[in-house]
Design a protein around this motif. Sequence first.
Motif, mmCIF file in Angstrom:
data_model
loop_
_atom_site.group_PDB
_atom_site.id
_atom_site.type_symbol
_atom_site.label_atom_id
_atom_site.label_comp_id
_atom_site.label_asym_id
_atom_site.label_seq_id
_atom_site.Cartn_x
_atom_site.Cartn_y
_atom_site.Cartn_z
ATOM 1 N N GLN A 22 9.660 24.769 -26.451
ATOM 2 C CA GLN A 22 10.981 24.634 -27.070
ATOM 3 C C GLN A 22 10.804 24.722 -28.577
ATOM 4 O O GLN A 22 10.152 23.872 -29.185
ATOM 5 C CB GLN A 22 11.613 23.295 -26.691
ATOM 6 N N ARG A 81 18.010 22.797 -19.625
ATOM 7 C CA ARG A 81 17.000 23.462 -18.789
ATOM 8 C C ARG A 81 16.836 22.578 -17.559
ATOM 9 O O ARG A 81 16.470 21.405 -17.693
ATOM 10 C CB ARG A 81 15.647 23.579 -19.482
ATOM 11 N N HIS A 118 11.483 30.829 -11.024
ATOM 12 C CA HIS A 118 12.564 30.592 -11.989
ATOM 13 C C HIS A 118 13.859 31.159 -11.440
ATOM 14 O O HIS A 118 13.839 32.096 -10.656
ATOM 15 C CB HIS A 118 12.336 31.340 -13.312
ATOM 16 N N HIS A 124 6.771 24.564 -21.046
ATOM 17 C CA HIS A 124 8.012 24.969 -21.709
ATOM 18 C C HIS A 124 7.820 24.825 -23.210
ATOM 19 O O HIS A 124 7.514 23.727 -23.689
ATOM 20 C CB HIS A 124 9.182 24.094 -21.251
ATOM 21 N N CYS A 169 22.592 27.638 -16.626
ATOM 22 C CA CYS A 169 21.343 27.056 -17.147
ATOM 23 C C CYS A 169 20.132 27.826 -16.634
ATOM 24 O O CYS A 169 20.116 28.274 -15.476
ATOM 25 C CB CYS A 169 21.175 25.612 -16.667
ATOM 26 N N TYR A 170 19.113 27.890 -17.466
ATOM 27 C CA TYR A 170 17.797 28.288 -16.978
ATOM 28 C C TYR A 170 17.308 27.191 -16.028
ATOM 29 O O TYR A 170 17.504 25.996 -16.279
ATOM 30 C CB TYR A 170 16.818 28.432 -18.153
ATOM 31 N N PHE A 224 16.143 18.668 -21.086
ATOM 32 C CA PHE A 224 15.371 18.996 -19.893
ATOM 33 C C PHE A 224 15.846 18.043 -18.805
ATOM 34 O O PHE A 224 15.610 16.839 -18.883
ATOM 35 C CB PHE A 224 13.865 18.846 -20.155
ATOM 36 N N GLU A 264 18.507 31.109 -12.455
ATOM 37 C CA GLU A 264 19.577 30.676 -13.345
ATOM 38 C C GLU A 264 20.653 30.056 -12.474
ATOM 39 O O GLU A 264 20.945 30.573 -11.386
ATOM 40 C CB GLU A 264 20.151 31.874 -14.111
#
Length: 263
Positions: free
Chosen positions: A242, A189, A200, A240, A206-207, A150, A202
């Motif tokens: 994960q 991320r 959001h 988030h 990467c997101y 992150f 891209e």
Amino acid sequence: MLIAHLSDLHISAGLPETAPVRRDAPEMARRIVADMMALPQKPDALLITGDVADGGSIADYDLIRTILAPLTMPLFMVPGNHDQRAPMRTTFGGDVPFADAPFLCFDAMVGSVRIIGLDSLIPGRVEGALCPDQLNWLAGRLAVGDAPVFLMLHHPPFASGNAHWNATALCEGVPRLAEILRASPAPVRLLCGHVHQAFHTEWAGCYAAVAGSPAFQYGFGFDAQEEPPIIDGPYAWWMHHQRADRSFAVHPRLIALPQRKDL
Ligand SMILES: [Fe+2]
């Protein structure tokens, strides 16, 4: 792993320096903290992507520390254009593993994920920059390890939807950052703030997520030249999720805010 991503609290011990900041911004932050601690599944870490303070005085950071005190998870923050490096380091250096001066960057593990912070602050300027030294540091960090990363950075390196936001985004180091992220062996991320609108996208493979601001929020202004309107509405931060198999999902947590009287 659950990673909470907030941004742009703009807390000040006195009157805010930034005109659109709501006068009750410290109270809004307290509501978010109380709501987070009441969740049945609390985040494993809290990440705040800058503009934690509005003016950046020691008194501001002392107040922020008091507001965040009920939280029980590890805390990470990077500076935004409204923060000040020295008082932020003084107040939170015992909580956030900041590297040695000058920059407030860091690299830390929380469980199975890695949290890396970058410092894009240019003192006295709204836009941000990443110098070659910090980018080389990032490249070296990403070259080792394969845990999901992150990556925290206040100023988005990508276009945010209109000319006003784009002109105040990351203005130096963008091509090299993209190159580094594309070469990363670990998934990255990218977490940003600054825009005061949650969305959001891209970028560089990467997101990327931008967290909104409980201090003031912009409405839509797609492809406009001028600053978008300031609006009332709930605040959204991102949770988030994960997962162990490296898949992930991102969920909004909506917090109702009292109506602003000045809009
Ligand atoms: Fe901000």
